[in-house]
Design a protein around this motif. Structure first.
Motif: not given
Length: 681
Positions: A539-541, A555-557, A565-570, A667-670
């Motif tokens: 899960d997200r942590g 990850l950050t930019a 939520p953040a800038a990048i999903t690697p 789900t709003s996560d995606y």
């Protein structure tokens, strides 16, 4: 010399003129008396004073009116934005209306609380009107309209009187009133659709249906179903944990409503909300922008297991029974995308995925063995004799993670999978640890985590070193895999010998940063959605906890760990299918991909000029994690195995035909970030 000639003009006294001697005088007599000039300036000055005073009044009071009108408009705009922004964050109409009043008063320096009638409230089928009056007589009228799947609109109208200064002496005491208006709109998160059809088929005399549900079984939807046309259900049933927005239907035969978001049957228990069927609403095309394609022109897939993002001129036609790993990026399928036999994914998995809750037992369903493709990585441990620098005696525990980097915007982003099954190795006198790996798709190296002798698989585990992947990983010979040494499996294999020199001062260290010696491994995988499916990702942590490789990683930019939520999903990918192409997922093929924040979680994008007929099927384990956006095209869903990632970001199409009864769980996560609060007038 001619004598001077002088022309003399007399009034009544010509003798008053004395010409010089020798001058010739020509006299012209006029008996008309001179007009008196005295007193005319007073009249002119009086008239000019009136004009000047009028112009001054116009300039001064006009400027004050302009400034007040400008301030009033700015305050109204601020109030409209404040209401919409507050509603997006709180979903409370009363809170949004209070935020509007507060912003309006602060901007006009009206610090007392206004008197509001009839009081803060919520709109129903009709708009809700609230009138608030401040102590100086300024009024703010807030008309709140719930627009269903389109969102909520806050229309604000303000009025304020202007006390004239110079202008009052030129009027009869009339006090002018200035007014302004503004409207803010926001998409309510409760109305983000799970599935939506933009076509108006079946409404207004048009034939057909915008959404048709057939086959057998029950279509399960968590979230809202929105249709600009009619919804027809034949043979099957639909159970919707949310609202049904059917523009021209007061009810949808064959459907039942449950509680959102739990899916429990009604009556609902807080915080669940009971779904309902609503008519009259129409969803506007959100108009998402096409992605930027980076990577240039790419050749047709060959034997290299890893594909690169970019533009593919021909349809890949995955029909060879192979597995394919997608590097992160945008894939433009100019001639469409077909997968009828292969397994395609961007998921990074460890070799030998463990059973959930028991790291010493192998999971029976390895992700990269989906469909029997035998692409899952694996490893074994052994000992090798070392008379000079052996490791300590005892039973060691060994876990591996798959590692790779994907690039976005010129920055390299590290990905690390969840840990593998724990393998033990018992070192006796003068032994080293030998690790042999049959490669996992996508991995460019493996991190080795060891537990101290005597602890075996009980841990704790600490990072000890890396096994690099050498050469090209191919997919043209996968049936004999896994093979740990030598040829026979085109995925290839790697090995590492660990002696005491390699370990140095190694020891598990809870405080060590990820990727440094002694650091603990990432979080383990989580339970599968069903007994026949592979494990789910962690899960997200917060920070470095949770998933570090796939759809739940953030990850950050700049590439640092971040909480979502953040800038990048690697490693995220987006499919872009322009006009002339189409999606065809059918047969025994499976496509399991995820998008990410850098692509606003749009998984499949087809522009408005693409009106093709997409087929989104699956054999046993597919997922399109993100939003499917094909506003002018149709989608057919003939399979129950299409969304097996535990969540999706929604489907927006022209028309939808669903016969496979997949489980559609929004789900709003995606999902894309809803359009922010904005002024619309």
């Amino acid at each position: 010399m001619q004598p001077h000639q002088l022309i003399a003009r007399w009034s009544l006294r010509p003798d008053s003129f004395r010409p010089s001697p020798g001058a010739t005088v020509i006299a012209r007599w006029s008996l008309r008396p001179e007009r008196p000039q005295r007193g005319q300036a007073i009249v002119i000055v009086a008239l000019m004073i009136a004009v000047v005073v009028g112009m001054a009044a116009l300039a001064i009071d006009g400027s004050r009116a302009y400034a007040l009108r400008r301030d009033l408009q700015a305050a109204t705009d601020s109030a409209a934005l404040a209401a919409a922004d507050n509603f997006q964050r709180t979903s409370s109409y009363s809170s949004a209306e209070q935020a509007a009043n507060s912003a309006f008063g602060i901007n006009l320096r009206l610090y007392g609380s206004p008197a509001c009638s009839p009081g803060f409230g919520s709109p129903g089928a009709s708009p809700y009107t609230l009138v608030c009056t401040y102590s100086d007589g300024t009024t703010l009228t807030d008309v709140v309209t719930a627009q269903g799947p389109t969102g909520t609109r806050f229309t604000l109208i303000a009025s304020r009187t202007l006390s004239l200064q110079f202008g009052r002496i030129l009027t009869n005491g009339t006090t002018p009133t200035l007014s302004s208006s503004s409207a803010g709109r926001v998409n309510n998160l409760l109305y983000s659709p799970t599935i939506a059809a933009l076509d108006q088929a079946g409404c207004g005399g048009a034939g057909g249906s915008a959404i048709s549900i057939g086959g057998a079984g029950t279509l399960s939807v968590t979230g809202d179903v929105v249709s600009n046309g009619s919804i027809s259900i034949s043979g099957a049933t639909a159970r919707v944990s949310g609202d049904i927005y059917a523009r021209c239907q007061s009810s949808v035969p064959g459907s039942s409503l449950a509680c959102y978001p739990s899916g429990a049957s009604t009556p609902c228990t807080f915080p669940d909300v009971a779904g309902s069927t609503r008519s009259g609403f129409r969803l506007a095309d959100p108009g998402f922008s096409p992605p930027a394609v980076v990577g240039g022109s790419q050749p047709a897939p060959g034997n290299n297991l890893v594909l690169s993002p970019g533009a593919y001129a021909s349809n890949p036609n995955f029909t060879s029974g192979r597995c394919w790993f997608l590097s992160g990026g945008v894939y433009e399928w100019l001639a469409g995308y077909s997968n009828t036999t292969d397994f395609v994914s961007n998921e990074l998995k460890p070799p030998d995925e463990p059973a959930v809750g028991n790291n010493s037992v192998l999971s029976p369903n390895q992700f990269w063995n989906t469909g029997g493709y035998r692409c899952a990585g694996s490893f074994i441990t052994n000992t090798s004799n070392d008379p000079r620098n052996p490791v300590r005696n005892g039973q060691w525990g060994v876990e591996l993670t798959s590692v790779r980097s994907d690039t976005y915007g010129g920055v390299s982003y590290r990905r690390e999978s969840a840990p593998s099954t724990c393998h033990t190795v018992n070192t006796a006198t003068r032994n080293d640890i030998l690790i042999q790996v049959s490669n996992a798709p996508g991995a460019t190296s493996y991190r080795v985590y060891l537990s101290s002798p005597g602890n075996a698989c009980g841990g704790p585990f600490g990072y000890a070193g890396t096994i690099p992947v050498t050469g090209t990983v191919s997919n043209n010979l996968i049936s004999p895999c896994p093979i740990y040494t030598g040829g026979g499996c085109s995925l290839g294999n790697e090995q590492l010998t660990i002696d005491q020199n390699f370990l140095g001062t190694w020891a598990p260290n809870l405080l060590a940063l990820p990727g440094t010696i002694g650091a603990y491994p990432p979080d383990p995988e989580t339970s599968p959605l069903s007994g026949s499916l592979p494990n789910q990702n962690p899960d997200r942590g917060a920070g470095s906890a949770g998933d570090r490789a796939n759809e739940n990683a953030c990850l950050t930019a700049g590439g640092a760990f971040a909480s979502c939520p953040a800038a990048i999903t690697p490693g995220a990918v987006e499919f872009y299918v322009p006009s002339g192409g189409c999606m065809n997922l059918s047969g025994t093929g499976d496509t399991f991909v995820f998008s990410g924040y850098q692509y606003n979680w749009v998984q499949l994008y087809e522009p408005a000029n693409n009106s093709c007929a997409n087929v989104l099927g699956a054999a046993s384990n597919s997922a399109l994690t993100g939003l499917i956006y094909v506003p002018s095209a149709s989608i057919s869903m003939p399979s129950s195995w299409l969304f097996e990632s535990g969540g999706m970001g929604g489907v927006i199409a022209d028309t939808l035909s669903i016969t496979g009864s997949p489980a559609l769980a929004y789900t709003s996560d995606y999902a894309p970030v809803p359009f922010s609060a904005r002024l619309v007038t």
